[in-house]
Scaffold this active site. Structure first.
Site, PDB file in Angstrom:
ATOM      1  N   HIS A   1      93.272 143.632  43.236  1.00  0.00           N
ATOM      2  CA  HIS A   1      94.403 142.805  44.591  1.00  0.00           C
ATOM      3  C   HIS A   1      94.678 143.450  45.705  1.00  0.00           C
ATOM      4  O   HIS A   1      94.612 143.088  46.613  1.00  0.00           O
ATOM      5  CB  HIS A   1      95.128 142.074  44.054  1.00  0.00           C
ATOM      6  CG  HIS A   1      95.261 141.163  42.502  1.00  0.00           C
ATOM      7  ND1 HIS A   1      93.873 140.448  42.621  1.00  0.00           N
ATOM      8  CD2 HIS A   1      95.473 140.977  41.407  1.00  0.00           C
ATOM      9  CE1 HIS A   1      93.816 139.877  41.686  1.00  0.00           C
ATOM     10  NE2 HIS A   1      94.987 140.268  40.571  1.00  0.00           N
TER      11      HIS A   1
ATOM     12  N   LEU B   1      94.542 132.923  66.710  1.00  0.00           N
ATOM     13  CA  LEU B   1      93.658 131.994  65.710  1.00  0.00           C
ATOM     14  C   LEU B   1      94.493 131.496  64.662  1.00  0.00           C
ATOM     15  O   LEU B   1      95.491 132.136  64.576  1.00  0.00           O
ATOM     16  CB  LEU B   1      93.146 133.709  64.982  1.00  0.00           C
ATOM     17  CG  LEU B   1      92.768 133.398  63.355  1.00  0.00           C
ATOM     18  CD1 LEU B   1      91.439 132.797  63.529  1.00  0.00           C
ATOM     19  CD2 LEU B   1      92.251 135.054  62.499  1.00  0.00           C
TER      20      LEU B   1
ATOM     21  N   ASP C   1      88.242 135.390  45.543  1.00  0.00           N
ATOM     22  CA  ASP C   1      88.126 135.248  44.364  1.00  0.00           C
ATOM     23  C   ASP C   1      87.250 137.014  43.733  1.00  0.00           C
ATOM     24  O   ASP C   1      85.545 137.549  44.790  1.00  0.00           O
ATOM     25  CB  ASP C   1      86.869 134.039  43.595  1.00  0.00           C
ATOM     26  CG  ASP C   1      87.432 134.208  42.571  1.00  0.00           C
ATOM     27  OD1 ASP C   1      87.899 135.237  42.255  1.00  0.00           O
ATOM     28  OD2 ASP C   1      85.963 133.836  41.500  1.00  0.00           O
TER      29      ASP C   1
HETATM   30  C1  IPE Z   1      91.120 130.752  42.229  1.00  0.00           C
HETATM   31  O1  IPE Z   1      90.777 132.001  42.183  1.00  0.00           O
HETATM   32  C2  IPE Z   1      91.934 131.145  42.876  1.00  0.00           C
HETATM   33  C3  IPE Z   1      92.400 132.337  43.714  1.00  0.00           C
HETATM   34  C4  IPE Z   1      91.844 132.933  44.539  1.00  0.00           C
HETATM   35  C5  IPE Z   1      93.174 132.172  44.883  1.00  0.00           C
HETATM   36  P1  IPE Z   1      90.364 131.932  40.252  1.00  0.00           P
HETATM   37  O2  IPE Z   1      89.956 133.283  39.720  1.00  0.00           O
HETATM   38  O3  IPE Z   1      91.902 131.268  39.789  1.00  0.00           O
HETATM   39  O4  IPE Z   1      90.700 130.895  39.792  1.00  0.00           O
HETATM   40  P2  IPE Z   1      89.445 130.041  38.502  1.00  0.00           P
HETATM   41  O5  IPE Z   1      90.305 129.922  37.335  1.00  0.00           O
HETATM   42  O6  IPE Z   1      87.944 130.885  37.951  1.00  0.00           O
HETATM   43  O7  IPE Z   1      88.776 128.573  38.167  1.00  0.00           O
HETATM   44  C1  IPE Z   2      91.573 136.440  42.965  1.00  0.00           C
HETATM   45  O1  IPE Z   2      90.720 137.800  42.081  1.00  0.00           O
HETATM   46  C2  IPE Z   2      92.721 136.521  43.417  1.00  0.00           C
HETATM   47  C3  IPE Z   2      93.159 136.167  42.182  1.00  0.00           C
HETATM   48  C4  IPE Z   2      93.048 134.420  42.027  1.00  0.00           C
HETATM   49  C5  IPE Z   2      94.891 135.924  43.130  1.00  0.00           C
HETATM   50  P1  IPE Z   2      90.602 137.361  40.715  1.00  0.00           P
HETATM   51  O2  IPE Z   2      91.858 137.642  40.050  1.00  0.00           O
HETATM   52  O3  IPE Z   2      91.058 135.607  40.616  1.00  0.00           O
HETATM   53  O4  IPE Z   2      89.526 137.982  40.109  1.00  0.00           O
HETATM   54  P2  IPE Z   2      88.679 137.680  38.748  1.00  0.00           P
HETATM   55  O5  IPE Z   2      88.372 136.098  39.209  1.00  0.00           O
HETATM   56  O6  IPE Z   2      89.706 137.817  38.029  1.00  0.00           O
HETATM   57  O7  IPE Z   2      87.551 138.836  38.938  1.00  0.00           O
HETATM   58 MG    MG Z   3      88.903 134.543  39.779  1.00  0.00          MG
END
Ligand code: IPE
Ligand code: IPE
Ligand code: MG
Length: 223
Positions: free
Chosen positions: A25, A119, A8
């Site tokens: 990403h 792995l 995240d």
């Molecule tokens: C969780 O992250 C999903 C992934 C990392 C793929 P999100 O950014 O979607 O989660 P919330 O919305 O903060 O809970």
């Molecule tokens: C995690 O990063 C990747 C996915 C959920 C696909 P985010 O896109 O949620 O990044 P933030 O949380 O908005 O910074």
């Molecule tokens: Mg996020």
């Protein structure tokens, strides 16, 4: 050890530089590569990565399609190296809503890396733990049977990006997982961060509901 990672903080990482979220990403894919390469060196045998949640479909269409493109590109690019390094790639989550080009790439990657013994990497795409439980659970099923359907218990769960929640990831499998939350954004997550998390995990005492057990004195179980 089974390590699970909620990757995240990509969007916020990109925002810091005034870049589009997709740039975060893209950089995050580099961290995935680093972590896959480094995991066997720190004793990780199974690695489950949260790449796209079923709730992530609610994001803007442009971000969703960009993420799907990146995933397809990542898979195509990584298969050869995974295969050469004994890494088995598998995907968990729903497959019926994915773009047409992603599915064959996933199936090919799974087939070509099937023999990997060093792995086991599972990438969660269109994944919801609650949906997974509803799909797999049958009346009268034992804990062991359900675990066989879902996958092994998680030993250590890392969430990057500063949030402290599971966001519908591995709810059953994390029953006794140790949690490691870090403010480091996923694109900045490096080998040293992985090493630090694993070292901290190794210093923890896991009790699984039992009393304190002194590992070096097996006879002195103290309550
Ligand atoms: C969780 O992250 C999903 C992934 C990392 C793929 P999100 O950014 O979607 O989660 P919330 O919305 O903060 O809970
Ligand atoms: C995690 O990063 C990747 C996915 C959920 C696909 P985010 O896109 O949620 O990044 P933030 O949380 O908005 O910074
Ligand atoms: Mg996020």
């Amino acid at each position: 050890m089974h390590l699970a990672i909620i990757m995240d903080g990509n969007g916020r990482w990109a925002k810091r530089f005034g870049w589009p979220r997709l740039a975060g990403h893209k950089q995050g894919a580099e961290s995935v590569r680093r972590v896959i390469r480094h995991s066997p060196k720190v004793g990780v045998r199974a690695l489950t990565l949260y790449a796209f949640s079923s709730d992530n479909w609610q994001r803007p269409a442009e971000e969703v399609s960009g993420l799907m493109r990146l995933l397809a590109h990542f898979i195509e690019k990584e298969v050869a190296e995974c295969r050469a390094n004994g890494v088995r790639l598998e995907f968990i989550g729903r497959r019926d809503r994915l773009p047409a080009n992603l599915l064959p790439a996933m199936e090919r990657a799974e087939l070509e890396t099937l023999g990997g013994k060093r792995l086991h990497v599972r990438i969660a795409i269109d994944y919801s733990s609650r949906d997974m439980l509803l799909t797999k659970m049958r009346p009268g099923m034992s804990r062991e049977e359900l675990t066989r359907c879902l996958g092994p218990d998680v030993d250590l769960l890392i969430r990057t990006g500063g949030e402290k929640r599971l966001s519908d990831f591995l709810l059953w499998e994390c029953a006794y997982a140790e949690f490691h939350f870090t403010h480091v954004a996923w694109p900045d997550f490096e080998e040293s961060d992985l090493e630090a998390a694993v070292a901290e995990f190794e210093g923890r005492e896991r009790r699984f509901g039992r009393c304190t057990i002194k590992m070096n004195e097996p006879s002195s179980v103290s309550c």
